[in-house]
Design a protein around this motif. Sequence first.
Motif, PDB file in Angstrom:
ATOM      1  N   GLN A   1      63.207   7.524  23.159  1.00 22.44           N
ATOM      2  CA  GLN A   1      62.863   8.613  22.260  1.00 22.44           C
ATOM      3  C   GLN A   1      61.375   8.643  21.940  1.00 22.44           C
TER       4      GLN A   1
ATOM      5  N   ASP B   1      64.125  17.010  26.078  1.00 22.50           N
ATOM      6  CA  ASP B   1      62.805  17.199  25.462  1.00 22.50           C
ATOM      7  C   ASP B   1      61.980  15.910  25.535  1.00 22.50           C
ATOM      8  N   TYR B   2      62.642  14.779  25.351  1.00 25.21           N
ATOM      9  CA  TYR B   2      61.951  13.492  25.501  1.00 25.21           C
ATOM     10  C   TYR B   2      61.425  13.348  26.927  1.00 25.21           C
TER      11      TYR B   2
ATOM     12  N   TYR C   1      59.002  22.293  20.580  1.00 25.09           N
ATOM     13  CA  TYR C   1      60.313  21.728  20.865  1.00 25.09           C
ATOM     14  C   TYR C   1      61.264  22.017  19.701  1.00 25.09           C
TER      15      TYR C   1
ATOM     16  N   ILE D   1      62.880  12.610  18.897  1.00 26.12           N
ATOM     17  CA  ILE D   1      63.125  13.517  20.022  1.00 26.12           C
ATOM     18  C   ILE D   1      63.719  12.743  21.188  1.00 26.12           C
TER      19      ILE D   1
ATOM     20  N   VAL E   1      64.239  20.704  17.739  1.00 21.26           N
ATOM     21  CA  VAL E   1      64.756  19.347  17.571  1.00 21.26           C
ATOM     22  C   VAL E   1      65.607  19.240  16.314  1.00 21.26           C
ATOM     23  N   ASN E   2      66.341  18.141  16.197  1.00 19.45           N
ATOM     24  CA  ASN E   2      67.117  17.865  14.985  1.00 19.45           C
ATOM     25  C   ASN E   2      66.213  17.210  13.942  1.00 19.45           C
TER      26      ASN E   2
ATOM     27  N   CYS F   1      57.185  20.983  16.289  1.00 19.15           N
ATOM     28  CA  CYS F   1      58.618  20.727  16.200  1.00 19.15           C
ATOM     29  C   CYS F   1      59.263  21.796  15.315  1.00 19.15           C
TER      30      CYS F   1
END
Length: 249
Positions: free
Chosen positions: A58, A21-22, A4, A17, A6-7, A39
């Motif tokens: 999340q 994606d969650y 994924y 997440i 992600v930030n 990640c």
Amino acid sequence: MQRYFVNGPSENERFYIEGEDYHHIVRVMRMKQGDQIICVSPKGESALCEIAEITGEQAVADIVQWNVESSELPVHITIASGLPKGDKLELIIQKGTELGAFGFVPFVAARSVVKWDEKKSSKKVDRWQKISKEAAEQSHRSTIPKVAPPIPFSELVKVAEGYDYKLIAYEEDAKQGETSVLFEVFNKMRQNESLIIIFGPEGGLTEKEVAILQDNGFLSCGLGPRILRTETAPLYLLSAASYHFELMR
């Protein structure tokens, strides 16, 4: 293992997440606490993570170990495609991402049959970017190729100004047996250098378009003795690049 983009991560070495994606983690994959995922941060750094918590909004993943290996091509190749019919551009983006493309620039060529609708442009570009993201996750990329909104042919020269090398895949060169230009450019390119290559739509580029590009520093090249479809040619180019820069090193 699922990957994924992600930030994060946060200061406490966690990824939070959310969004699609969650939903994929919880509803599609039905993961639970203790399951492991990969990640990838916005910097292209990937880490093996373990899901520590799942709430109603999340999933929280703790970093187990950072990965040091990269699956990215050592050179940056951007595919500029004359807008083709149907879903061919989606195929180019999906498979091109799997093969290591750095980015995609669609453009409206003289022989583009499809008419670009500006009113629907944002939804279309969002869909293309989603295809790129999903293909990057599937192929274990460290970055998501950027898909630009389509531009007029007249803007290609300006877009290409920042690239180290500029090529045109031109079928007339292929018909005449040209085989050296692409090989010579690949031999000159060094790690992290950039290349943009122009592909025409169905029917190819016009002589005028090729002449304009050549007058602005583009070199035209053939891609072997066979004439390739507009959706096949970019994939040939990226496969050749992978062979040259990854398998032969």
